[in-house]
Design a protein around this motif. Structure first.
Motif, PDB file in Angstrom:
ATOM      1  N   GLN A 244       0.832  -1.197   0.000  1.00  0.00           N
ATOM      2  CA  GLN A 244       0.000   0.000   0.000  1.00  0.00           C
ATOM      3  C   GLN A 244       0.870   1.252   0.000  1.00  0.00           C
ATOM      4  N   ASN A 245       0.427   2.251  -0.756  1.00  0.00           N
ATOM      5  CA  ASN A 245       1.073   3.573  -0.776  1.00  0.00           C
ATOM      6  C   ASN A 245       2.519   3.531  -1.271  1.00  0.00           C
ATOM      7  N   CYS A 246       2.843   2.548  -2.104  1.00  0.00           N
ATOM      8  CA  CYS A 246       4.161   2.529  -2.744  1.00  0.00           C
ATOM      9  C   CYS A 246       4.038   3.326  -4.037  1.00  0.00           C
ATOM     10  N   GLY A 247       4.219   4.627  -3.923  1.00  0.00           N
ATOM     11  CA  GLY A 247       3.946   5.526  -5.032  1.00  0.00           C
ATOM     12  C   GLY A 247       4.939   5.472  -6.169  1.00  0.00           C
ATOM     13  N   PHE A 266      -2.095  -3.336  -3.419  1.00  0.00           N
ATOM     14  CA  PHE A 266      -1.447  -2.308  -4.241  1.00  0.00           C
ATOM     15  C   PHE A 266      -2.233  -0.995  -4.198  1.00  0.00           C
ATOM     16  N   ASN A 267      -2.890  -0.747  -3.090  1.00  0.00           N
ATOM     17  CA  ASN A 267      -3.642   0.491  -2.890  1.00  0.00           C
ATOM     18  C   ASN A 267      -2.727   1.715  -3.041  1.00  0.00           C
ATOM     19  N   ASN A 268      -3.162   2.673  -3.856  1.00  0.00           N
ATOM     20  CA  ASN A 268      -2.433   3.933  -4.058  1.00  0.00           C
ATOM     21  C   ASN A 268      -1.075   3.762  -4.730  1.00  0.00           C
ATOM     22  N   CYS A 269      -0.885   2.677  -5.469  1.00  0.00           N
ATOM     23  CA  CYS A 269       0.339   2.515  -6.263  1.00  0.00           C
ATOM     24  C   CYS A 269       0.086   3.187  -7.622  1.00  0.00           C
ATOM     25  N   THR A 270       0.093   4.498  -7.611  1.00  0.00           N
ATOM     26  CA  THR A 270      -0.384   5.269  -8.759  1.00  0.00           C
ATOM     27  C   THR A 270       0.586   5.302  -9.933  1.00  0.00           C
ATOM     28  N   ALA A 271       1.846   4.904  -9.733  1.00  0.00           N
ATOM     29  CA  ALA A 271       2.819   4.887 -10.828  1.00  0.00           C
ATOM     30  C   ALA A 271       2.817   3.566 -11.584  1.00  0.00           C
ATOM     31  N   CYS A 295      -7.836  -4.887  -4.475  1.00  0.00           N
ATOM     32  CA  CYS A 295      -6.375  -4.978  -4.471  1.00  0.00           C
ATOM     33  C   CYS A 295      -5.717  -3.746  -5.083  1.00  0.00           C
ATOM     34  N   PHE A 296      -6.384  -3.151  -6.082  1.00  0.00           N
ATOM     35  CA  PHE A 296      -5.791  -2.026  -6.820  1.00  0.00           C
ATOM     36  C   PHE A 296      -6.574  -0.732  -6.576  1.00  0.00           C
ATOM     37  N   LYS A 297      -6.963  -0.488  -5.339  1.00  0.00           N
ATOM     38  CA  LYS A 297      -7.737   0.710  -5.028  1.00  0.00           C
ATOM     39  C   LYS A 297      -6.957   1.977  -5.385  1.00  0.00           C
ATOM     40  N   ASN A 298      -7.641   2.911  -6.026  1.00  0.00           N
ATOM     41  CA  ASN A 298      -7.067   4.206  -6.443  1.00  0.00           C
ATOM     42  C   ASN A 298      -5.977   4.079  -7.503  1.00  0.00           C
ATOM     43  N   VAL A 299      -5.960   2.967  -8.226  1.00  0.00           N
ATOM     44  CA  VAL A 299      -5.020   2.758  -9.319  1.00  0.00           C
ATOM     45  C   VAL A 299      -5.813   2.774 -10.624  1.00  0.00           C
TER      46      VAL A 299
END
Length: 402
Positions: A244-247, A266-271, A295-299
């Motif tokens: 989580q939050n691994c940007g 993988f929440n918030n892994c936006t890259a 698993c991929f919230k906000n991605v």
């Protein structure tokens, strides 16, 4: 009730009393009675404004009566902005010194037996931590999470539950990595004995670029959240809430043994831009992408290229509301083709045409001068031989004397 359960219950009772009125004060520290007033705990001190060098003794005297101090209660000094150093001789409840922004030194004396989760979380001025021999319990959820300046953990000789190797904190047999010092850069890999990672053990760690989780790892819950990993290679079967939050995370490679990816992993892994799945079976994603804990919230899945094994696209597209939400799916060849000789003195073998999603493999056996090719290990006698590879496959060439 055994001793371990009793001690844990005592910590919870005292923790529940943090919000209650203080029973008495000694040296500007608030205490509460527990266990029918035969013992006390350090109570609610979030507004403590006394000496910045705090000492928590193992006993305290009030109105001429000496009381044993059992523990520092849950959240006792949470968020305090005064404390600079701590000398403590009793067990430490969860979040007891969390977010103490000026705390730079902690001395734990013999007598400390338990350290609960988030006890020192985000205390960013701590640089070293010594665990005394008396400590028998350190919470599964890293008590030192996000302490970004810690360079090393040490453990006293005689401690039968924990050890430290190269500054890293482990259980005694080094199967569980409890806490990695976040200022120890770069990461040099896991010990061969490690099979479990404590929750938050690498949280916020900035010494990662490429990370491989080996097959033997069985627990990763929350281990790497907020870390700097860019390329992740997963060989272990289960990954749960770990990233989580691994940007900075851009590439994920899921090996052939991966079967399960837990909620918010993988929440918030936006890259994130590339995911490769090498296994024949589609990995299970906990919760659909339309739920509140996917698993991929906000991605943004439309920005990601999903690469799957040859001929498996339909399987992923059939996984409605999960893998099917990836709009760009490509295929690649991930099977291992191994060829070998039953007797290298009699002949050699080679892959003369490497396979891919549209090309069959060609393998050939070359006998030695005084030998003949006999057959392949499956009985086939074609040489050279064309093969359609649909799984990991091994062929052995057998030779005979001319």
């Amino acid at each position: 009730m055994n001793k371990k359960i009793f001690l844990f219950a005592a910590a919870l009772v005292c923790g529940a009393m943090v919000a209650n009125a203080t029973d008495f004060v000694v040296d500007n520290i608030n205490y509460n009675f527990i266990n029918d007033s035969t013992e006390v705990c350090v109570g609610n001190n979030t507004d403590y404004a006394g000496n910045p060098n705090v000492v928590i003794p193992d006993s305290v005297t009030y109105e001429g009566v000496k009381y044993r101090v059992d523990n520092v209660s849950n959240m006792a000094f949470d968020g305090n902005k005064i404390i600079e150093t701590l000398d403590v001789s009793v067990s430490i409840g969860y979040s007891a010194f969390r977010n103490c922004s000026k705390l730079s030194s902690v001395t734990m004396r013999e007598g400390v037996t338990r350290i609960y989760w988030s006890a020192f979380k985000s205390d960013k001025l701590l640089t070293t931590v010594h665990i005394p021999a008396s400590v028998s319990y350190i919470d599964w959820s890293n008590p030192f999470e996000s302490c970004s300046q810690i360079t090393a953990f040490t453990v006293a000789e005689g401690n039968t539950a924990f050890c430290a190797i190269d500054g890293v904190l482990y259980n005694q047999d080094t199967t569980q990595l409890l806490a990695y010092p976040l200022a120890k850069i770069p990461f040099s890999g896991f010990r061969e004995s490690v099979t479990m990672l404590s929750k938050g053990s690498f949280a916020g760690y900035q010494g990662l670029d490429t990370l491989t989780l080996p097959l033997r790892i069985t627990d990763t819950d929350g281990a790497f959240r907020g870390s700097s990993v860019k390329t992740l290679i997963v060989e272990c079967p289960v990954v749960y809430n770990a990233f989580q939050n691994c940007g900075l995370l851009e590439t994920i490679i899921l090996g052939k043994n991966v079967t399960y990816i837990g909620q918010l992993t993988f929440n918030n892994c936006t890259a994130l831009r590339n995911i490769t799945c090498k296994g024949d079976s589609v990995p299970f994603l906990q919760y659909p992408n339309t739920s509140s804990w996917p698993c991929f919230k906000n991605v943004d899945l439309s920005l990601i290229t999903l690469t799957v094994p040859c001929g498996k696209t339909a399987k992923y597209q059939a996984d409605t509301d999960k893998w099917a939400d990836f709009t760009t799916i490509t295929e690649d060849f991930f099977y291992d083709l191994t060829v070998k000789s039953a007797n290298e003195a009699q002949g050699t073998v080679a892959v003369t045409t490497a396979p891919d999603c549209s090309t069959d493999a060609v393998i050939a056996a070359t006998p030695a001068a005084d030998c003949l090719f006999d057959k392949w290990s499956d009985g086939n006698t074609d040489n050279p031989r064309t093969i359609t590879v649909t799984s990991d496959t091994t062929f052995t060439a057998q030779f005979k004397k001319d």
